[in-house]
Design an enzyme around this catalytic site. Structure first.
Site, PDB file in Angstrom:
ATOM      1  N   ARG A   1       0.821  -1.220   0.000  1.00 39.16           N
ATOM      2  CA  ARG A   1       0.000   0.000   0.000  1.00 39.16           C
ATOM      3  C   ARG A   1       0.853   1.268   0.000  1.00 39.16           C
ATOM      4  O   ARG A   1       0.471   2.284   0.567  1.00 39.16           O
ATOM      5  CB  ARG A   1      -0.951   0.002   1.208  1.00 39.16           C
ATOM      6  CG  ARG A   1      -1.939  -1.120   1.236  1.00 39.16           C
ATOM      7  CD  ARG A   1      -2.877  -1.083   0.021  1.00 39.16           C
ATOM      8  NE  ARG A   1      -3.832  -2.185   0.101  1.00 39.16           N
ATOM      9  CZ  ARG A   1      -3.630  -3.386  -0.411  1.00 39.16           C
ATOM     10  NH1 ARG A   1      -2.495  -3.635  -1.065  1.00 39.16           N
ATOM     11  NH2 ARG A   1      -4.528  -4.333  -0.321  1.00 39.16           N
TER      12      ARG A   1
ATOM     13  N   SER B   1     -11.641  -0.083   2.163  1.00 38.44           N
ATOM     14  CA  SER B   1     -10.958  -0.445   3.405  1.00 38.44           C
ATOM     15  C   SER B   1     -10.341   0.815   4.012  1.00 38.44           C
ATOM     16  O   SER B   1      -9.433   1.406   3.430  1.00 38.44           O
ATOM     17  CB  SER B   1      -9.867  -1.488   3.133  1.00 38.44           C
ATOM     18  OG  SER B   1     -10.440  -2.680   2.651  1.00 38.44           O
TER      19      SER B   1
ATOM     20  N   GLU C   1      -6.148   4.589   5.369  1.00 34.85           N
ATOM     21  CA  GLU C   1      -5.777   4.640   3.954  1.00 34.85           C
ATOM     22  C   GLU C   1      -6.234   5.922   3.262  1.00 34.85           C
ATOM     23  O   GLU C   1      -5.486   6.498   2.480  1.00 34.85           O
ATOM     24  CB  GLU C   1      -6.336   3.423   3.227  1.00 34.85           C
ATOM     25  CG  GLU C   1      -5.658   2.106   3.594  1.00 34.85           C
ATOM     26  CD  GLU C   1      -5.864   1.031   2.541  1.00 34.85           C
ATOM     27  OE1 GLU C   1      -5.902   1.379   1.351  1.00 34.85           O
ATOM     28  OE2 GLU C   1      -5.968  -0.140   2.915  1.00 34.85           O
TER      29      GLU C   1
END
Length: 336
Positions: free
Chosen positions: A160, A236, A332
């Protein structure tokens, strides 16, 4: 270049929260991006670059500067490589690759957003991530106002993460991404959900896998469906944390039921499991913000939520998990 004023940003995001941009430009080409950057530099105002809005949390106060919405379009194929402009819908590119029997991104079907955001976050799901197939990322350097292309190795990909959201955050604007795919390659079935789905069949086609991934994501509220509050989210919200093996062992305490995966530098844990183990069930609400009824990792706008309510829920969840496990969950979505 057409500059608009006081444009609400909530409709451009999947969370549907947040205030307005003082100034707003929709850029359909690199020239418009450069013109907008020069204007902002001359006026000495901040700039925020808006893509698909699927990984974005805009504050209720909006953005007191210039928002450049990336609307570059076009997909070209050269050999086994697909090059897509940053404003192309990501899922449409996955669909095209499956139709052309090009393997490598089929497990990333159904993910909302645009192509330009995928290398920034190194988007991944079901055992694939874009770092495995990206060959080049074309950008505009905001410091020098010049185009610059990065190879895969130069992107600094990790879980990520990339140079674009880490050491060079906010410096480069992605305008196009190239993906080298495998013609006729067998689909990736690394994750248990997909293995179970195709247990009794021969090797499925790329299209069958992409379709199944979308269906699985839909059961978890991770595919945008108009009118479904569970999908009014940023996907998410927290990253799966990577912890030292000793921390995992302490949490597991001999139990085999704690979801975990090997990861560089330690053990990757499930953020969703940590939330549920901290007492937060699917559908938990705090004001008009809440967890999806289908997946504990998605923070959702249950209807009329403010950005402040989303942030309050985030803080509540982070504090509880840290108190229970000593792990600080990292979000995120980007906050301009």
């Amino acid at each position: 270049m057409r500059i608009q004023q006081n444009i609400p940003l909530a409709p451009y995001t999947t969370l549907k929260v947040g205030g307005a941009a003082r100034l707003f430009v929709e850029a359909g080409g690199e020239t418009e991006i450069l013109d907008a950057l020069r204007f902002a530099r001359e006026e000495r105002i901040p700039v925020f670059v808006l893509g698909g809005g699927s990984n974005l949390l805009v504050h209720d106060s909006g953005f007191d500067g210039l928002v450049i919405r990336i609307a570059l379009k076009g997909i070209a194929q050269q050999g086994h490589t697909l090059t897509a402009a940053a404003g192309e819908e990501w899922d449409a590119l996955v669909q095209l690759s499956a139709e052309r029997n090009l393997q490598g991104i089929e497990c990333l079907a159904g993910i909302p957003g645009t192509v330009g955001g995928t290398p920034v976050q190194n988007v991944g799901a079901y055992g694939q991530e874009v770092a495995q197939t990206i060959t080049q990322v074309r950008t505009i350097d905001r410091a020098t106002l010049t185009p610059l292309t990065f190879t895969n190795a130069e992107c600094g990909f990790a879980y990520r993460r990339s140079r674009f959201n880490h050491e060079d955050i906010d410096r480069y604007i992605v305008t196009a991404v190239s993906f080298r795919l495998l013609p006729g390659g067998a689909p990736s079935l690394a994750y248990a959900d997909l293995q179970r789905a195709f247990l009794r069949s021969e090797t499925p086609s790329l299209m069958e896998v992409a379709t199944k991934v979308r269906k699985i994501r839909a059961t978890k509220g991770m595919v945008l469906i108009p009118g479904d509050a569970d999908t009014q989210s940023a996907g998410s919200f927290f990253k799966n944390p990577v912890v030292p093996p000793a921390v995992y062992e302490a949490i597991a305490d001999g139990r085999a039921s704690v979801p975990h995966w090997p990861a560089p530098g330690g053990v990757k844990l499930s953020a969703a499991w940590l939330l549920e183990a901290s007492g937060f069930h699917k559908g938990f609400t705090l004001g008009q913000a809440g967890l999806s009824t289908k997946h504990a990792l998605a923070l959702t706008n249950r209807g009329g939520a403010t950005a402040a309510e989303i942030l309050a829920l985030r803080d509540h969840l982070q504090a509880a998990v840290e108190a229970r496990f000593g792990i600080r969950l990292e979000q995120e979505p980007v906050e301009p």
